[in-house]
Scaffold this motif. Structure first.
Motif, PDB file in Angstrom:
ATOM      1  N   MET A   1       0.833  -1.195   0.000  1.00 37.92           N
ATOM      2  CA  MET A   1       0.000   0.000   0.000  1.00 37.92           C
ATOM      3  C   MET A   1       0.869   1.247   0.000  1.00 37.92           C
ATOM      4  O   MET A   1       1.975   1.260   0.553  1.00 37.92           O
ATOM      5  CB  MET A   1      -0.913  -0.009   1.231  1.00 37.92           C
ATOM      6  N   ALA A   2       0.354   2.342  -0.575  1.00 33.93           N
ATOM      7  CA  ALA A   2       1.121   3.571  -0.694  1.00 33.93           C
ATOM      8  C   ALA A   2       1.591   4.087   0.658  1.00 33.93           C
ATOM      9  O   ALA A   2       2.728   4.556   0.804  1.00 33.93           O
ATOM     10  CB  ALA A   2       0.285   4.634  -1.406  1.00 33.93           C
ATOM     11  N   VAL A   3       0.729   4.004   1.677  1.00 30.23           N
ATOM     12  CA  VAL A   3       1.094   4.498   3.012  1.00 30.23           C
ATOM     13  C   VAL A   3       2.292   3.715   3.553  1.00 30.23           C
ATOM     14  O   VAL A   3       3.237   4.295   4.104  1.00 30.23           O
ATOM     15  CB  VAL A   3      -0.101   4.390   3.975  1.00 30.23           C
ATOM     16  N   ASP A   4       2.280   2.411   3.384  1.00 28.52           N
ATOM     17  CA  ASP A   4       3.390   1.591   3.878  1.00 28.52           C
ATOM     18  C   ASP A   4       4.696   1.960   3.185  1.00 28.52           C
ATOM     19  O   ASP A   4       5.763   1.964   3.817  1.00 28.52           O
ATOM     20  CB  ASP A   4       3.090   0.102   3.645  1.00 28.52           C
ATOM     21  N   ARG A   5       4.625   2.282   1.900  1.00 32.64           N
ATOM     22  CA  ARG A   5       5.842   2.619   1.158  1.00 32.64           C
ATOM     23  C   ARG A   5       6.480   3.900   1.671  1.00 32.64           C
ATOM     24  O   ARG A   5       7.701   3.972   1.844  1.00 32.64           O
ATOM     25  CB  ARG A   5       5.538   2.733  -0.336  1.00 32.64           C
ATOM     26  N   VAL A   6       5.671   4.923   1.938  1.00 34.89           N
ATOM     27  CA  VAL A   6       6.280   6.167   2.422  1.00 34.89           C
ATOM     28  C   VAL A   6       6.810   5.975   3.841  1.00 34.89           C
ATOM     29  O   VAL A   6       7.856   6.540   4.200  1.00 34.89           O
ATOM     30  CB  VAL A   6       5.295   7.355   2.327  1.00 34.89           C
ATOM     31  N   TYR A   7       6.157   5.164   4.651  1.00 40.52           N
ATOM     32  CA  TYR A   7       6.670   4.908   5.994  1.00 40.52           C
ATOM     33  C   TYR A   7       7.981   4.118   5.940  1.00 40.52           C
ATOM     34  O   TYR A   7       8.782   4.193   6.872  1.00 40.52           O
ATOM     35  CB  TYR A   7       5.631   4.175   6.841  1.00 40.52           C
ATOM     36  N   GLY A   8       8.185   3.380   4.863  1.00 39.89           N
ATOM     37  CA  GLY A   8       9.414   2.624   4.717  1.00 39.89           C
ATOM     38  C   GLY A   8      10.558   3.405   4.081  1.00 39.89           C
ATOM     39  O   GLY A   8      11.657   2.869   3.937  1.00 39.89           O
ATOM     40  N   HIS A   9      10.306   4.644   3.707  1.00 43.28           N
ATOM     41  CA  HIS A   9      11.355   5.460   3.085  1.00 43.28           C
ATOM     42  C   HIS A   9      12.503   5.660   4.057  1.00 43.28           C
ATOM     43  O   HIS A   9      12.291   5.878   5.250  1.00 43.28           O
ATOM     44  CB  HIS A   9      10.779   6.810   2.652  1.00 43.28           C
ATOM     45  N   ARG A  10      13.720   5.616   3.572  1.00 40.44           N
ATOM     46  CA  ARG A  10      14.881   5.690   4.463  1.00 40.44           C
ATOM     47  C   ARG A  10      14.941   7.011   5.237  1.00 40.44           C
ATOM     48  O   ARG A  10      15.444   7.056   6.369  1.00 40.44           O
ATOM     49  CB  ARG A  10      16.175   5.485   3.669  1.00 40.44           C
ATOM     50  N   VAL A  11      14.428   8.091   4.664  1.00 37.85           N
ATOM     51  CA  VAL A  11      14.423   9.385   5.357  1.00 37.85           C
ATOM     52  C   VAL A  11      13.587   9.322   6.631  1.00 37.85           C
ATOM     53  O   VAL A  11      13.882   9.995   7.619  1.00 37.85           O
ATOM     54  CB  VAL A  11      13.907  10.495   4.408  1.00 37.85           C
ATOM     55  N   MET A  12      12.531   8.491   6.611  1.00 37.15           N
ATOM     56  CA  MET A  12      11.651   8.410   7.773  1.00 37.15           C
ATOM     57  C   MET A  12      12.359   7.838   8.998  1.00 37.15           C
ATOM     58  O   MET A  12      11.922   8.051  10.130  1.00 37.15           O
ATOM     59  CB  MET A  12      10.424   7.564   7.435  1.00 37.15           C
ATOM     60  N   ARG A  13      13.455   7.126   8.805  1.00 34.23           N
ATOM     61  CA  ARG A  13      14.159   6.547   9.944  1.00 34.23           C
ATOM     62  C   ARG A  13      14.899   7.612  10.747  1.00 34.23           C
ATOM     63  O   ARG A  13      15.150   7.425  11.937  1.00 34.23           O
ATOM     64  CB  ARG A  13      15.146   5.477   9.464  1.00 34.23           C
ATOM     65  N   ARG A  14      15.251   8.723  10.112  1.00 29.85           N
ATOM     66  CA  ARG A  14      16.064   9.734  10.787  1.00 29.85           C
ATOM     67  C   ARG A  14      15.388  11.098  10.894  1.00 29.85           C
ATOM     68  O   ARG A  14      15.716  11.867  11.793  1.00 29.85           O
ATOM     69  CB  ARG A  14      17.399   9.925  10.049  1.00 29.85           C
ATOM     70  N   ARG A  15      14.476  11.384   9.985  1.00 29.29           N
ATOM     71  CA  ARG A  15      13.966  12.757   9.885  1.00 29.29           C
ATOM     72  C   ARG A  15      12.440  12.786   9.802  1.00 29.29           C
ATOM     73  O   ARG A  15      11.862  13.649   9.154  1.00 29.29           O
ATOM     74  CB  ARG A  15      14.597  13.447   8.671  1.00 29.29           C
ATOM     75  N   SER A  16      11.799  11.862  10.490  1.00 25.24           N
ATOM     76  CA  SER A  16      10.343  11.776  10.380  1.00 25.24           C
ATOM     77  C   SER A  16       9.657  13.030  10.922  1.00 25.24           C
ATOM     78  O   SER A  16       8.603  13.432  10.419  1.00 25.24           O
ATOM     79  CB  SER A  16       9.820  10.532  11.110  1.00 25.24           C
ATOM     80  N   ASN A  17      10.265  13.663  11.950  1.00 24.32           N
ATOM     81  CA  ASN A  17       9.640  14.866  12.494  1.00 24.32           C
ATOM     82  C   ASN A  17       9.582  15.985  11.466  1.00 24.32           C
ATOM     83  O   ASN A  17       8.607  16.756  11.416  1.00 24.32           O
ATOM     84  CB  ASN A  17      10.393  15.348  13.744  1.00 24.32           C
ATOM     85  N   GLU A  18      10.609  16.082  10.645  1.00 28.04           N
ATOM     86  CA  GLU A  18      10.618  17.100   9.597  1.00 28.04           C
ATOM     87  C   GLU A  18       9.546  16.818   8.552  1.00 28.04           C
ATOM     88  O   GLU A  18       8.881  17.737   8.068  1.00 28.04           O
ATOM     89  CB  GLU A  18      11.991  17.158   8.923  1.00 28.04           C
ATOM     90  N   VAL A  19       9.371  15.548   8.220  1.00 25.91           N
ATOM     91  CA  VAL A  19       8.337  15.179   7.247  1.00 25.91           C
ATOM     92  C   VAL A  19       6.956  15.483   7.817  1.00 25.91           C
ATOM     93  O   VAL A  19       6.081  16.014   7.121  1.00 25.91           O
ATOM     94  CB  VAL A  19       8.460  13.695   6.860  1.00 25.91           C
ATOM     95  N   THR A  20       6.761  15.154   9.096  1.00 25.48           N
ATOM     96  CA  THR A  20       5.477  15.447   9.743  1.00 25.48           C
ATOM     97  C   THR A  20       5.177  16.937   9.725  1.00 25.48           C
ATOM     98  O   THR A  20       4.055  17.364   9.419  1.00 25.48           O
ATOM     99  CB  THR A  20       5.490  14.922  11.191  1.00 25.48           C
ATOM    100  N   SER A  21       6.162  17.754  10.064  1.00 27.79           N
ATOM    101  CA  SER A  21       5.963  19.209  10.084  1.00 27.79           C
ATOM    102  C   SER A  21       5.625  19.744   8.707  1.00 27.79           C
ATOM    103  O   SER A  21       4.722  20.583   8.551  1.00 27.79           O
ATOM    104  CB  SER A  21       7.217  19.901  10.629  1.00 27.79           C
ATOM    105  N   GLU A  22       6.329  19.261   7.707  1.00 27.07           N
ATOM    106  CA  GLU A  22       6.066  19.731   6.340  1.00 27.07           C
ATOM    107  C   GLU A  22       4.703  19.255   5.857  1.00 27.07           C
ATOM    108  O   GLU A  22       3.974  19.997   5.184  1.00 27.07           O
ATOM    109  CB  GLU A  22       7.166  19.234   5.404  1.00 27.07           C
ATOM    110  N   ALA A  23       4.326  18.029   6.207  1.00 28.08           N
ATOM    111  CA  ALA A  23       3.001  17.525   5.826  1.00 28.08           C
ATOM    112  C   ALA A  23       1.901  18.368   6.453  1.00 28.08           C
ATOM    113  O   ALA A  23       0.882  18.665   5.814  1.00 28.08           O
ATOM    114  CB  ALA A  23       2.855  16.059   6.241  1.00 28.08           C
ATOM    115  N   ALA A  24       2.092  18.779   7.716  1.00 26.09           N
ATOM    116  CA  ALA A  24       1.092  19.604   8.390  1.00 26.09           C
ATOM    117  C   ALA A  24       0.942  20.952   7.709  1.00 26.09           C
ATOM    118  O   ALA A  24      -0.182  21.456   7.521  1.00 26.09           O
ATOM    119  CB  ALA A  24       1.470  19.795   9.859  1.00 26.09           C
ATOM    120  N   LEU A  25       2.049  21.559   7.324  1.00 29.01           N
ATOM    121  CA  LEU A  25       2.002  22.848   6.636  1.00 29.01           C
ATOM    122  C   LEU A  25       1.258  22.721   5.312  1.00 29.01           C
ATOM    123  O   LEU A  25       0.388  23.546   4.985  1.00 29.01           O
ATOM    124  CB  LEU A  25       3.421  23.360   6.400  1.00 29.01           C
TER     125      LEU A  25
END
Length: 266
Positions: free
Chosen positions: A1-25
């Motif tokens: 599923m698409a959601v699982d793929r983005v959660y598996g992105h290597r950036v999410m292992r180190r910088r998930s807070n940045e992704v969350t902040s940008e998604a909220a904006l």
């Protein structure tokens, strides 16, 4: 599923807070655009003044709602109506000294509670309020109260339905009811976000369905919602499919953010 793929992105292992902040904006910008305030992302990012103009009030409200949504998960499972009241209170927080005395007085009496019989509904308070996106007949206050109770029961008791379906139903029902005197579209989309996060489908809030709804366009949003209003199996299926596609597009947006972070471009 698409959601699982983005959660598996290597950036999410180190910088998930940045992704969350940008998604909220990006979610806030998109939700505001659906409510008639279509600002460029960089304008939303740089602005700190969200004064008395309707578009600025809308963007400010959307930003406050995306920040608040993740703080209400435990309360949502126990008292959805209380959370909805809180969301409306947060959205309307920009109506105060900057508004006219009449607007502020009216807002003070109606903020944070479902509307009573005869009370008007606008998406954004003020003289330059845009034409409402949803123009379906407005249910009466008694019907609103009864259906909010039913929606609350659905959330509190739980359901075997997939999270996407529950989120779509919550979103659609709030659009149909427009239970508050203002900001109902923003509140409905924030509630959809809460369901997606709280269900575990998107626990880090990196799949902004609001972005997808905006990308699909206001006309498609209204057409799909008409299907929800019809109450037919075909109409409901069309609305749920539309909401599912919006999540997919939100995933695509956050995947692009991950790729940019990986390249050092964001």
């Amino acid at each position: 599923m698409a959601v699982d793929r983005v959660y598996g992105h290597r950036v999410m292992r180190r910088r998930s807070n940045e992704v969350t902040s940008e998604a909220a904006l990006r979610a806030a910008r998109a939700s505001a655009a659906l409510s008639g305030a279509d600002w460029a992302l960089e304008e939303v990012r740089r602005r700190s003044d969200f004064g008395s103009a309707a578009d600025a009030l809308t963007v400010g409200a959307a930003l406050r709602l995306t920040a608040e949504a993740g703080q209400l998960l435990s309360i949502w499972r126990q008292s959805p109506v209380r959370v909805l009241a809180r969301l409306h209170l947060v959205a309307a927080g920009g109506v105060g000294a900057e508004a006219t005395a009449a607007d502020a007085g009216t807002a003070g009496e109606t903020v944070g509670r479902p509307r009573l019989a005869g009370e008007p509904v606008v998406e954004t308070p003020g003289p330059d309020s845009p034409k409402p996106l949803i123009e379906a007949p407005l249910p009466g206050a008694d019907e609103v109260a009864g259906r909010l109770d039913g929606l609350s029961g659905l959330v509190v008791q739980g359901s075997s339905a997939p999270a996407l379906v529950t989120a779509a139903v919550v979103h659609g029902e709030l659009l149909a009811l427009r239970p508050f005197g203002s900001y109902n579209g923003l509140v409905a989309r924030a509630a959809e976000r809460i369901v997606l996060i709280g269900s575990g489908l998107d626990p880090k809030s990196i799949c902004p369905s609001e972005v997808g709804h905006a990308e699909l366009g206001r006309a498609a949003y209204v057409a799909a919602f008409d299907g929800y209003l019809s109450g037919t199996p075909e109409g409901m299926a069309a609305w749920i499919a539309h909401c599912g596609r919006a999540v997919e597009l939100g995933v695509r947006e956050s995947t692009a953010v991950c790729e940019a972070l990986q390249r050092g471009a964001a």
